[in-house]
Write an enzyme that holds these catalytic residues in place. Structure first.
Site, PDB file in Angstrom:
ATOM      1  N   ARG A  97       0.820  -1.208   0.000  1.00  0.00           N
ATOM      2  CA  ARG A  97       0.000   0.000   0.000  1.00  0.00           C
ATOM      3  C   ARG A  97       0.863   1.271   0.000  1.00  0.00           C
ATOM      4  O   ARG A  97       0.508   2.274  -0.623  1.00  0.00           O
ATOM      5  CB  ARG A  97      -0.953   0.025   1.204  1.00  0.00           C
ATOM      6  CG  ARG A  97      -2.040  -0.995   1.112  1.00  0.00           C
ATOM      7  CD  ARG A  97      -2.998  -0.663  -0.035  1.00  0.00           C
ATOM      8  NE  ARG A  97      -4.060  -1.644  -0.088  1.00  0.00           N
ATOM      9  CZ  ARG A  97      -4.476  -2.257  -1.193  1.00  0.00           C
ATOM     10  NH1 ARG A  97      -3.918  -1.994  -2.347  1.00  0.00           N
ATOM     11  NH2 ARG A  97      -5.443  -3.127  -1.144  1.00  0.00           N
ATOM     12  N   GLU A 148       1.965   1.589  -3.478  1.00  0.00           N
ATOM     13  CA  GLU A 148       0.811   2.000  -4.272  1.00  0.00           C
ATOM     14  C   GLU A 148       0.557   3.504  -4.111  1.00  0.00           C
ATOM     15  O   GLU A 148       0.305   4.210  -5.094  1.00  0.00           O
ATOM     16  CB  GLU A 148      -0.422   1.205  -3.842  1.00  0.00           C
ATOM     17  CG  GLU A 148      -1.675   1.540  -4.629  1.00  0.00           C
ATOM     18  CD  GLU A 148      -2.885   0.755  -4.134  1.00  0.00           C
ATOM     19  OE1 GLU A 148      -3.571   0.185  -4.996  1.00  0.00           O
ATOM     20  OE2 GLU A 148      -3.121   0.707  -2.903  1.00  0.00           O
ATOM     21  N   SER A 184      16.432  13.968  -1.702  1.00  0.00           N
ATOM     22  CA  SER A 184      17.446  13.009  -1.288  1.00  0.00           C
ATOM     23  C   SER A 184      16.830  11.936  -0.406  1.00  0.00           C
ATOM     24  O   SER A 184      15.976  12.226   0.427  1.00  0.00           O
ATOM     25  CB  SER A 184      18.553  13.718  -0.506  1.00  0.00           C
ATOM     26  OG  SER A 184      19.458  12.780   0.050  1.00  0.00           O
TER      27      SER A 184
END
Length: 169
Positions: free
Chosen positions: A94, A97, A120
């Site tokens: 998740r 995602e 960074s």
């Protein structure tokens, strides 16, 4: 000192996490005691970050079950890696995602606000916090705090510029 392999890190991590469990403290508790972020504490105990010598006494005080051997191992540069199957773990899936879904928009805003560059992941702080939403339900807040790194324009220096800088003229 030989570089630590993923295999030897896998043998050490359970011992580090057992020392944490013995302390009875959460990652956030240890973070509060050491001045580190909770994610960085987890990274240290998972051998994904290096414990700096000046932080070792505070970390050892927060996690008393850490042996001299474990602290010494934690102070070695880690072999940073991950098992490719980890992306199938639901929480990690998740997170990936969410980054994939919002990534283009985040990139556009970085470019709009900062210019052509990136965040960074080395000069980087990360923390996870729990808050209560407006609806009274628990919410997860993940903070990524990374230094902005502009892309460098790759110009070929002219011989004249090099000579001028060397005070040869």
């Amino acid at each position: 000192i030989m570089e630590e392999s993923g295999a030897s890190a896998a043998a050490v991590v359970p011992r580090l996490l057992a020392a944490k469990e013995e302390s009875g403290k959460s990652f956030s508790d240890i973070a509060a005691e050491t001045g580190l972020t909770n994610v960085y504490v987890a990274q240290l105990l998972r051998r994904q970050a290096q414990l700096k010598p000046d932080m070792a006494p505070a970390f050892r005080a927060a996690v008393p079950a850490l042996t001299d051997e474990l602290v010494e191992l934690m102070m070695r540069p880690p072999f940073r890696s991950y098992h490719p199957d980890i992306v199938h773990e639901p929480a990690i899936y998740r997170l990936n995602e969410a980054v994939m879904h919002f990534g283009e928009s985040i990139k556009e805003i970085i470019n709009e606000d900062f210019g052509d560059g990136i965040m960074s992941a080395i000069d980087f702080y990360c923390s996870v916090d729990k808050i209560q939403g407006a609806d009274g339900k628990d919410r997860v807040v993940v903070t990524f705090d990374g230094k902005y790194l502009p892309y460098t324009e790759q110009q070929v220096p002219s011989v004249r510029k090099i000579l001028e800088h060397d005070d040869v003229l």
